[in-house]
Design an enzyme around this catalytic site. Structure first.
Site, short mmCIF file in Angstrom:
data_model
loop_
_atom_site.label_atom_id
_atom_site.label_comp_id
_atom_site.label_asym_id
_atom_site.label_seq_id
_atom_site.Cartn_x
_atom_site.Cartn_y
_atom_site.Cartn_z
N VAL A 84 29.87 -45.19 -11.01
CA VAL A 84 28.59 -45.94 -10.50
C VAL A 84 28.04 -44.90 -9.37
O VAL A 84 26.90 -44.83 -9.31
CB VAL A 84 29.04 -47.16 -9.68
CG1 VAL A 84 30.16 -47.07 -8.63
CG2 VAL A 84 27.80 -47.87 -9.27
N ARG A 186 20.39 -49.89 5.63
CA ARG A 186 18.98 -49.71 5.73
C ARG A 186 18.28 -51.04 5.86
O ARG A 186 17.46 -51.27 6.61
CB ARG A 186 18.38 -48.97 4.69
CG ARG A 186 18.69 -47.49 4.56
CD ARG A 186 18.36 -46.89 3.43
NE ARG A 186 18.82 -47.35 2.20
CZ ARG A 186 18.71 -46.91 0.92
NH1 ARG A 186 17.96 -45.79 0.75
NH2 ARG A 186 19.38 -47.50 0.05
N HIS A 326 41.88 -41.23 -4.85
CA HIS A 326 40.48 -41.73 -5.50
C HIS A 326 40.90 -42.77 -6.73
O HIS A 326 40.62 -42.66 -7.78
CB HIS A 326 39.35 -40.66 -6.02
CG HIS A 326 38.34 -41.01 -6.17
ND1 HIS A 326 37.01 -40.10 -6.08
CD2 HIS A 326 37.55 -42.13 -6.69
CE1 HIS A 326 35.84 -40.88 -6.11
NE2 HIS A 326 36.13 -41.99 -6.45
N GLY A 328 39.99 -46.10 -6.61
CA GLY A 328 39.23 -47.29 -6.45
C GLY A 328 39.03 -48.23 -7.80
O GLY A 328 39.30 -49.40 -7.76
#
Ligand code: NDP
Ligand code: DGY
Length: 361
Positions: A84, A186, A326, A328
């Site tokens: 992703v 944001r 890593h 995930g």
């Protein structure tokens, strides 16, 4: 998928789970070449393999920049990344050349959020240290303060980047009795209401959170976001977790923050570089807290029990980093679905059809 009767050339930078291979071969019209290994293709092999390709299926560890695109040449129409995250893709160059990009959002959200929770709990409750102590004979007896950590109950969790994965992490943490969920980014997210998420300035998130989880994407704005100033605004007892990308963190600053007791502990699924060298300073921090505590106990006269007790309580006893490689999205089913999605994106892109997940930034 043929151009004037010719098969379209597709290059895969790695072995991928069979779900994806089946899709590629079922079309019967693309000629697949592959770096036939579970390890990354060396750069020279990538540059060679991509030559003349119409489609490229790559991994997050393949830097796809102007050099690769030049090596591929004008045939290249589609890049499909088995991830992703797309910070490894030089999107400006890719867009300039009119190349379409597929990626794998959503299908790995649950697995990654689950891993983030596991990492947070492992770090906060010191599971790797405990496992190690059992193995190395450090487990002498049950002791009131030995290997104590921090629990989630009544805590404040701060999530940096409440996107798909950030939200899934918040949903999973809430049932542990988390009192407040803060998030920064944001823009405020309407869906945050589901976890009573409070959109706050980053500084508020840093000063108020007991646990901070980074789940934003890596962009020029987030690169190095977690630096000395960032860590200095966190609580001394806070736990820092990063599952986004290593480059969001200034690792030297993180190391200093841990070493100096500026923050309590860190759980990292991602690092810079990957793999993290085995002699990296972050990996030396493991038992610092315990050592300090032992020293403290030795320094305090035995008869001054109350003082010793108070000092033990006051002395932070974490100061460690739990680093994992890593992981995930690393469940069998998720990797299978990612493989299928990456292959389907590639096939559809080559056929000029809609992709199941096209990146449109
Ligand atoms: P999303 O696009 O859904 O979420 C990304 C989030 O990043 C958005 O909520 C966005 O918030 C936030 N963000 C972007 N810029 C900033 C900024 N300047 N400051 C703070 N937040 C910002 O992506 P996903 O949730 O699906 O994935 C997120 C990232 O997780 C991936 O890009 C990848 O790097 C990483 N990942 C890691 C995995 C692992 O194995 N460890 C597995 C999968 C993904 P806003 O819109 O408000 O800016
Ligand atoms: C991604 O997809 O970006 C992850 O880092 C690996 O699953």
């Amino acid at each position: 998928m043929q151009i004037a009767g010719r098969l379209m050339k597709v290059f895969l930078t790695r072995r991928i789970p069979q779900e994806g291979m089946k899709i590629l071969s079922a079309t019967g019209v693309c000629e697949v070449s592959q770096w036939d290994s579970d390890e990354p293709a060396p750069r020279a092999e990538l540059l060679k393999g991509v030559q003349g390709a119409h489609g490229l299926l790559c991994m997050l560890s393949d830097k796809i920049d102007a050099e690769v695109l030049d090596a591929a040449g004008p045939n290249l129409k589609v890049i499909s990344t088995f991830s992703v995250g797309y910070d490894h893709l030089a999107m400006d160059e890719i867009k300039k050349r009119g190349i379409r990009v597929g990626y794998t959002p959503d299908v790995l959200t649950d697995a990654t959020a689950e891993l983030a929770v596991a990492l947070l709990l492992s770090t906060a409750r010191r599971l790797p240290e405990g496992v190690e102590e059992v193995k190395n004979g450090g487990w002498s007896s049950w002791k009131p303060l030995w290997l104590c950590g921090h629990g989630l109950s009544d805590s404040t969790v701060g999530i940096i980047g409440l996107g798909r994965i950030g939200m899934a992490i918040a949903q999973r943490l809430k049932p542990f009795g988390v009192k407040r969920v803060l998030y920064s980014g944001r823009t405020a997210k309407p869906y945050a209401a589901e976890v009573n998420g409070e959109f706050v300035p980053l500084d508020t998130l840093l000063s108020d959170s007991d646990f901070i989880v980074v789940s934003c994407s890596l962009t020029p704005q987030t690169q190095g976001l977690c630096d000395k100033a960032f860590f200095s605004k966190m609580k001394k007892s806070a736990i820092f977790v990063n599952i986004s990308r290593g480059a969001v963190v200034n690792q030297e600053d993180l190391y200093e923050a841990l070493k100096n007791g500026q923050i309590a502990a860190a759980g990292l699924d991602v690092t810079t570089p990957e793999p993290l060298p085995t002699n990296h300073p972050l990996l030396t921090l493991k038992n610092c807290g315990e050592e300090r505590n032992h020293e403290l106990r030795r320094d305090v006269p035995l008869y001054d029990c109350r003082h010793a007790f108070k000092m033990c309580f006051l002395s932070p006893v974490l100061f460690h980093a739990v680093v994992i490689p890593h992981l995930g999205s690393a469940t069998y089913s998720t990797r299978g679905v990612m493989s299928a999605l990456a292959a389907q994106n590639l096939v559809n892109g080559l056929q000029g059809a809609d992709m199941p997940s096209e990146l449109t930034v």
